[in-house]
Design a protein around this motif. Structure first.
Motif, mmCIF file in Angstrom:
data_model
loop_
_atom_site.group_PDB
_atom_site.id
_atom_site.type_symbol
_atom_site.label_atom_id
_atom_site.label_comp_id
_atom_site.label_asym_id
_atom_site.label_seq_id
_atom_site.Cartn_x
_atom_site.Cartn_y
_atom_site.Cartn_z
ATOM 1 N N VAL A 53 0.840 -1.202 0.000
ATOM 2 C CA VAL A 53 0.000 0.000 0.000
ATOM 3 C C VAL A 53 0.878 1.257 0.000
ATOM 4 N N ALA A 56 2.226 1.777 -3.431
ATOM 5 C CA ALA A 56 1.193 2.331 -4.312
ATOM 6 C C ALA A 56 1.036 3.832 -4.072
ATOM 7 N N ALA A 59 3.965 5.542 -5.739
ATOM 8 C CA ALA A 59 3.795 5.565 -7.194
ATOM 9 C C ALA A 59 2.764 6.619 -7.604
ATOM 10 N N THR A 60 1.672 6.700 -6.872
ATOM 11 C CA THR A 60 0.645 7.700 -7.163
ATOM 12 C C THR A 60 1.193 9.112 -6.966
#
Length: 80
Positions: A53, A56, A59-60
């Motif tokens: 998580v 992620a 990356a976002t």
């Protein structure tokens, strides 16, 4: 002090500030990698999910920062 705070907020909207934020965000990926590696070695599924998580989120965040650079009209060769 309020003036310094407004300058700091304005810096985030510059190309230099965005590059700095990209660097610090990418540096955080090292910590997440180590966290995931340790979780896998310990067979700790919950910590591994936390690392995924977090990855992620990184990356976002990087995608949003990349978009911000494009919006600022950066003509860097790497950005196309």
């Amino acid at each position: 002090m309020s003036n310094a705070l407004s300058k700091a907020k304005g810096f985030k909207k510059t190309k230099s500030g965005t590059y700095l934020t990209i660097g610090t965000t990418a540096f955080g990926a090292i910590s997440v990698y180590k966290q995931a590696k340790k979780a896998r070695a310990e067979h700790d599924t919950l910590k591994l999910i936390d690392a995924v998580v977090s990855a992620a989120a990184i990356a976002t965040g990087l995608a949003i920062l990349y978009r911000e650079l494009k919006r600022l009209g950066d003509d860097d060769v790497l950005l196309g």
